[in-house]
Write a protein that holds these residues in place. Structure first.
Motif, PDB file in Angstrom:
ATOM      1  N   ARG A   1     -58.855 -37.619  -5.128  1.00 60.43           N
ATOM      2  CA  ARG A   1     -60.251 -38.011  -4.913  1.00 60.43           C
ATOM      3  C   ARG A   1     -61.089 -37.708  -6.156  1.00 60.43           C
ATOM      4  NH1 ARG A   1     -59.304 -35.680   0.236  1.00 60.43           N
ATOM      5  NH2 ARG A   1     -60.308 -33.734  -0.448  1.00 60.43           N
ATOM      6  N   ASP A   2     -60.902 -36.507  -6.704  1.00 54.93           N
ATOM      7  CA  ASP A   2     -61.679 -36.123  -7.885  1.00 54.93           C
ATOM      8  C   ASP A   2     -61.325 -36.999  -9.087  1.00 54.93           C
ATOM      9  OD1 ASP A   2     -62.813 -34.171  -6.334  1.00 54.93           O
ATOM     10  OD2 ASP A   2     -61.594 -32.532  -7.156  1.00 54.93           O
ATOM     11  N   LEU A   3     -60.033 -37.300  -9.243  1.00 53.15           N
ATOM     12  CA  LEU A   3     -59.625 -38.132 -10.371  1.00 53.15           C
ATOM     13  C   LEU A   3     -60.177 -39.549 -10.222  1.00 53.15           C
ATOM     14  CD1 LEU A   3     -58.022 -38.609 -12.954  1.00 53.15           C
ATOM     15  CD2 LEU A   3     -55.994 -39.052 -11.543  1.00 53.15           C
ATOM     16  N   ALA A   4     -60.119 -40.095  -9.023  1.00 52.46           N
ATOM     17  CA  ALA A   4     -60.645 -41.438  -8.806  1.00 52.46           C
ATOM     18  C   ALA A   4     -62.140 -41.500  -9.159  1.00 52.46           C
ATOM     19  CB  ALA A   4     -60.425 -41.862  -7.353  1.00 52.46           C
ATOM     20  N   ASP A   5     -62.886 -40.470  -8.785  1.00 48.18           N
ATOM     21  CA  ASP A   5     -64.305 -40.421  -9.140  1.00 48.18           C
ATOM     22  C   ASP A   5     -64.481 -40.413 -10.655  1.00 48.18           C
ATOM     23  OD1 ASP A   5     -65.030 -40.369  -6.488  1.00 48.18           O
ATOM     24  OD2 ASP A   5     -65.317 -38.187  -6.401  1.00 48.18           O
ATOM     25  N   LEU A   6     -63.675 -39.613 -11.349  1.00 49.91           N
ATOM     26  CA  LEU A   6     -63.756 -39.529 -12.809  1.00 49.91           C
ATOM     27  C   LEU A   6     -63.429 -40.870 -13.456  1.00 49.91           C
ATOM     28  CD1 LEU A   6     -64.034 -37.790 -15.405  1.00 49.91           C
ATOM     29  CD2 LEU A   6     -61.583 -37.306 -15.198  1.00 49.91           C
ATOM     30  N   LEU A   7     -62.397 -41.529 -12.962  1.00 50.32           N
ATOM     31  CA  LEU A   7     -61.987 -42.809 -13.553  1.00 50.32           C
ATOM     32  C   LEU A   7     -63.044 -43.889 -13.338  1.00 50.32           C
ATOM     33  CD1 LEU A   7     -58.204 -42.855 -12.488  1.00 50.32           C
ATOM     34  CD2 LEU A   7     -59.175 -42.176 -14.693  1.00 50.32           C
ATOM     35  N   ARG A   8     -63.657 -43.912 -12.160  1.00 50.57           N
ATOM     36  CA  ARG A   8     -64.707 -44.901 -11.897  1.00 50.57           C
ATOM     37  C   ARG A   8     -65.928 -44.642 -12.770  1.00 50.57           C
ATOM     38  NH1 ARG A   8     -62.875 -44.571  -6.344  1.00 50.57           N
ATOM     39  NH2 ARG A   8     -64.222 -42.736  -6.064  1.00 50.57           N
TER      40      ARG A   8
ATOM     41  N   THR B   1     -52.801 -43.006  -8.956  1.00 50.14           N
ATOM     42  CA  THR B   1     -54.257 -43.121  -8.932  1.00 50.14           C
ATOM     43  C   THR B   1     -54.759 -43.796 -10.200  1.00 50.14           C
ATOM     44  OG1 THR B   1     -54.452 -41.149  -7.545  1.00 50.14           O
ATOM     45  CG2 THR B   1     -56.413 -41.818  -8.770  1.00 50.14           C
ATOM     46  N   ALA B   2     -54.223 -43.392 -11.343  1.00 49.51           N
ATOM     47  CA  ALA B   2     -54.629 -44.012 -12.608  1.00 49.51           C
ATOM     48  C   ALA B   2     -54.299 -45.491 -12.612  1.00 49.51           C
ATOM     49  CB  ALA B   2     -53.950 -43.306 -13.778  1.00 49.51           C
ATOM     50  N   HIS B   3     -53.099 -45.838 -12.189  1.00 41.23           N
ATOM     51  CA  HIS B   3     -52.695 -47.246 -12.184  1.00 41.23           C
ATOM     52  C   HIS B   3     -53.550 -48.067 -11.217  1.00 41.23           C
ATOM     53  CE1 HIS B   3     -48.422 -46.425 -13.947  1.00 41.23           C
ATOM     54  NE2 HIS B   3     -49.344 -46.542 -14.875  1.00 41.23           N
ATOM     55  N   ALA B   4     -53.947 -47.456 -10.106  1.00 39.52           N
ATOM     56  CA  ALA B   4     -54.795 -48.171  -9.147  1.00 39.52           C
ATOM     57  C   ALA B   4     -56.150 -48.530  -9.750  1.00 39.52           C
ATOM     58  CB  ALA B   4     -54.995 -47.325  -7.885  1.00 39.52           C
ATOM     59  N   HIS B   5     -56.545 -47.793 -10.788  1.00 41.76           N
ATOM     60  CA  HIS B   5     -57.810 -48.071 -11.479  1.00 41.76           C
ATOM     61  C   HIS B   5     -57.590 -48.783 -12.811  1.00 41.76           C
ATOM     62  CE1 HIS B   5     -59.149 -45.126  -8.506  1.00 41.76           C
ATOM     63  NE2 HIS B   5     -60.377 -45.565  -8.701  1.00 41.76           N
ATOM     64  N   GLY B   6     -56.384 -49.298 -13.008  1.00 38.80           N
ATOM     65  CA  GLY B   6     -56.098 -50.068 -14.209  1.00 38.80           C
ATOM     66  C   GLY B   6     -55.971 -49.235 -15.475  1.00 38.80           C
ATOM     67  N   VAL B   7     -55.676 -47.948 -15.326  1.00 41.24           N
ATOM     68  CA  VAL B   7     -55.590 -47.038 -16.474  1.00 41.24           C
ATOM     69  C   VAL B   7     -54.115 -46.731 -16.763  1.00 41.24           C
ATOM     70  CG1 VAL B   7     -56.209 -44.756 -17.367  1.00 41.24           C
ATOM     71  CG2 VAL B   7     -57.833 -46.029 -15.931  1.00 41.24           C
ATOM     72  N   PRO B   8     -53.625 -47.031 -17.947  1.00 36.73           N
ATOM     73  CA  PRO B   8     -52.231 -46.716 -18.285  1.00 36.73           C
ATOM     74  C   PRO B   8     -52.035 -45.207 -18.421  1.00 36.73           C
ATOM     75  CG  PRO B   8     -53.370 -47.585 -20.206  1.00 36.73           C
ATOM     76  CD  PRO B   8     -54.318 -47.724 -19.047  1.00 36.73           C
ATOM     77  N   VAL B   9     -50.779 -44.787 -18.272  1.00 40.07           N
ATOM     78  CA  VAL B   9     -50.450 -43.359 -18.254  1.00 40.07           C
ATOM     79  C   VAL B   9     -49.401 -43.027 -19.305  1.00 40.07           C
ATOM     80  CG1 VAL B   9     -49.504 -41.450 -16.879  1.00 40.07           C
ATOM     81  CG2 VAL B   9     -51.006 -43.151 -15.805  1.00 40.07           C
TER      82      VAL B   9
END
Length: 396
Positions: A69-76, A99-107
């Motif tokens: 949840r916290d990471l998703a908030d940061l990514l948005r 979570t990163a991939h769900a927001h289109g962020v590569p890892v």
């Protein structure tokens, strides 16, 4: 370029080279002009969690819902270019990749150990190297042998986590292998070569080395795989005082072994656990740093610190140590690497003592050529740019 650096910090009471490397890398990236967004959790915080969160803690390695949840908030909010993951256990969970991939962020993940397969992360059990869980859908041998924290229940949880997240690990966009041995481990796990790059850790330059001190320094967590028993066996094969002084720094389950050796021999001193300033002073006082793990240690930070300070290293020829020291290269290596055998180590100790001054310049040179921040940070930014398509002045 904007980068999230995700890391579950190990307990501060137990020296962690990985914590040091993450902090150092963040500082190096920031100095190079990268906007770094640390996303960290600390194992030390577990005791302070509310009871409700503690009740869910056994599931954290698998899901880490609060962290997601916290990471998703940061990514948005920040819309970073990528996420760079180090250690996800126990509070982050490999789910940060999803979570990163769900927001289109590569890892990108730096692989510091063997925990894609091994519950302990060491490939080491009961005093010997172990690969019993390699190739298994679920690592049941880890449960039988209580490989994770000495607990069958926690080992079962970690083995389940590794099984559940096999597809997660296969989805990481780019793996950073610290050495060729880690790259081989990843290939055996099924990661294709085009998603693996080899880049070692680096450390800040402490400046021109001071003159060598005398004797040997062993500094490590005092646990069986770090080789303290091996070193003391080899040391005792020489008369008291024949090799100068052996100083032992660190703490852990084998502390009584260090204390006993110091009580028995005048040429052994146990320094206890040292802070950063204490370690600097201990290195300065030594002529040779000893790093003799019996497991396939990936890239011991103590060796990087030794070479940066112009101290040669006597190590075992396991894991990434021969690579670190430059064994087999055309230039003079930064030290000596022998088999993890007490007789071989006993033979090497007087050689290292006599030749330390001659080898010390090669140790410093090895650091400058391969592990200086200017070298490793530029390589890391190149890896980021190759994944995101964003160039950066520091990589040119």
């Amino acid at each position: 370029m904007k980068v999230v650096v995700a890391h579950n910090r190990y307990r501060e009471a137990i020296p962690s080279g990985e914590n040091v490397i993450v902090d150092t890398e963040i500082a190096q990236l920031t100095a190079a002009g990268i906007e770094v967004l640390p996303f960290q959790r600390a194992s030390d915080s577990i005791g302070e969690l509310p009871l409700a969160q503690k009740a869910l803690l056994p599931l954290s390695p698998i899901f880490g819902r609060a962290a997601q949840r916290d990471l998703a908030d940061l990514l948005r909010r920040e819309r970073p270019d990528l996420l760079h993951l180090h250690n996800p256990y126990p509070l982050l969970s490999p789910s940060v990749v999803r979570t990163a991939h769900a927001h289109g962020v590569p890892v990108v993940q730096t692989v510091h150990n063997y925990r894609q397969v091994c519950s302990s992360g060491l490939y080491f059990r009961d005093g010997h190297n172990c690969h019993d869980c390699r190739g298994k859908v679920v690592g049941w041998p880890a449960v039988v042998h209580k490989c994770y924290r000495g607990s069958a229940a926690q080992s079962a949880l970690m083995a389940t986590t590794l099984a559940v997240h096999r597809p997660t690990w296969k989805s990481v966009d780019r793996y950073i292998a610290l050495t060729g041995r880690i790259a081989e481990h990843l290939r055996n796990y099924g990661i294709p070569d085009d998603r693996i790059v080899i880049k070692p850790n680096g450390l800040p330059d402490p400046g021109d080395p001071e003159p060598l001190g005398d004797g040997f320094l062993y500094a490590a967590r005092l646990s069986p795989e770090k080789g303290l028993a091996l070193l003391l066996d080899a040391w005792r094969r020489h008369p008291d005082g024949a090799l100068g002084q052996l100083r032992i720094a660190g703490d852990g389950e084998l502390r009584p072994l260090a204390e006993q050796a110091a009580a028995e021999r005048a040429d052994v001193t146990y320094l206890g656990a040292l802070d950063q300033a204490g370690m600097v002073a201990a290195r300065r006082a030594a002529a040779v740093i000893v790093a003799v793990p019996t497991w396939d240690d990936v890239l011991p930070t103590v060796i990087l610190e030794a070479m940066a300070a112009g101290r040669p290293v006597l190590g075992t020829d396991v894991g990434g140590i021969p690579y670190l020291l430059g064994i087999g290269e055309t230039v003079t290596p930064a030290g000596w690497a022998v088999g993890p055998d007490p007789e071989k180590l006993a033979t090497a100790l007087p050689i290292a003592r006599v030749d330390a001054a001659a080898v010390a310049p090669a140790a410093r040179d090895r650091y400058l050529r391969a592990f200086h921040p200017d070298v490793v940070t530029r390589r890391l930014i190149d890896i980021y740019a190759g994944l995101t398509g964003n160039s950066h002045p520091a990589s040119r």
